[in-house]
Design an enzyme around this catalytic site. Structure first.
Site, mmCIF file in Angstrom:
data_model
loop_
_atom_site.group_PDB
_atom_site.id
_atom_site.type_symbol
_atom_site.label_atom_id
_atom_site.label_comp_id
_atom_site.label_asym_id
_atom_site.label_seq_id
_atom_site.Cartn_x
_atom_site.Cartn_y
_atom_site.Cartn_z
ATOM 1 N N HIS A 153 0.831 -1.239 0.008
ATOM 2 C CA HIS A 153 0.066 0.032 -0.225
ATOM 3 C C HIS A 153 0.915 1.191 -0.113
ATOM 4 O O HIS A 153 1.906 1.379 0.380
ATOM 5 C CB HIS A 153 -0.939 0.085 1.112
ATOM 6 C CG HIS A 153 -1.908 -1.100 1.309
ATOM 7 N ND1 HIS A 153 -3.177 -0.715 1.887
ATOM 8 C CD2 HIS A 153 -1.982 -2.312 0.592
ATOM 9 C CE1 HIS A 153 -4.186 -1.796 1.605
ATOM 10 N NE2 HIS A 153 -3.437 -2.909 0.891
ATOM 11 N N GLU A 155 0.924 3.935 1.851
ATOM 12 C CA GLU A 155 1.267 4.184 3.300
ATOM 13 C C GLU A 155 2.611 3.319 3.491
ATOM 14 O O GLU A 155 3.405 4.081 4.291
ATOM 15 C CB GLU A 155 0.264 4.065 4.388
ATOM 16 C CG GLU A 155 -0.944 5.137 3.955
ATOM 17 C CD GLU A 155 -2.112 4.430 3.162
ATOM 18 O OE1 GLU A 155 -1.713 3.578 2.193
ATOM 19 O OE2 GLU A 155 -3.091 4.274 3.735
ATOM 20 N N CYS A 177 -2.727 -0.324 7.383
ATOM 21 C CA CYS A 177 -1.919 1.093 7.378
ATOM 22 C C CYS A 177 -1.928 1.947 8.616
ATOM 23 O O CYS A 177 -1.100 2.507 8.895
ATOM 24 C CB CYS A 177 -2.117 1.818 5.945
ATOM 25 S SG CYS A 177 -1.788 1.001 4.625
#
Length: 154
Positions: free
Chosen positions: A58, A60, A91
């Site tokens: 992801h 992040e 996250c």
């Protein structure tokens, strides 16, 4: 969660939106993130789950890993994380564990958001860290990117 923004927040969120656009180059969901420390971008990332075939890739997570490397510490102190979509549970957990003091996100995620939409891990009083969260900055632009991406898949 609040909607308090500072003068440079929009500039940094626009950089995160540029990162989100880069995800489309390899057919990933357009989410981007940047980490700012002492007023300078020290890390950035965009979704790369399809590119890497990695469920943890992801925006992040990629940006936090890069920031930790740049800072030489797993603690991402005195920093702000800008992200174009509300962080998911994974996250949000990484944000708490890395001690990021402030998170600014654009669009809410009513299906998987863990900063107030489905869960609120970033404000969970039982955890040892709770970052300040500001939501909704450039939400329309971030939402448009996501809608455009998903409209091509339906």
């Amino acid at each position: 969660m609040q909607s308090r923004f500072f003068p440079r927040d929009e500039h940094f969120m626009r950089l995160a939106l540029r990162e989100a656009q880069r995800a489309g180059e390899h057919d990933d969901v357009p989410v981007g993130a940047v980490v700012v420390h002492d007023g300078e971008v020290i890390a950035s990332g965009h979704n790369e789950r399809e590119l890497r075939q990695d469920p943890t890739a992801h925006a992040e997570i990629i940006a936090l890993r890069e920031a930790a490397g740049r800072l030489g510490s797993w603690r991402i102190l005195e920093s702000v994380l800008y992200v174009t979509l509300e962080p998911c549970a994974m996250c949000a957990g990484a944000i708490v564990l890395s001690r990021v003091p402030r998170v600014v996100f654009a669009a809410s995620d009513p299906k998987a958001g863990a900063a107030g939409s489905v869960f609120d891990l970033l404000a969970e009083p039982r955890l040892n860290h709770r970052p300040e969260v500001s939501a909704g900055l450039l939400a329309q632009e971030a939402g448009d990117l996501l809608r455009e991406f998903f409209s091509g898949r339906r």
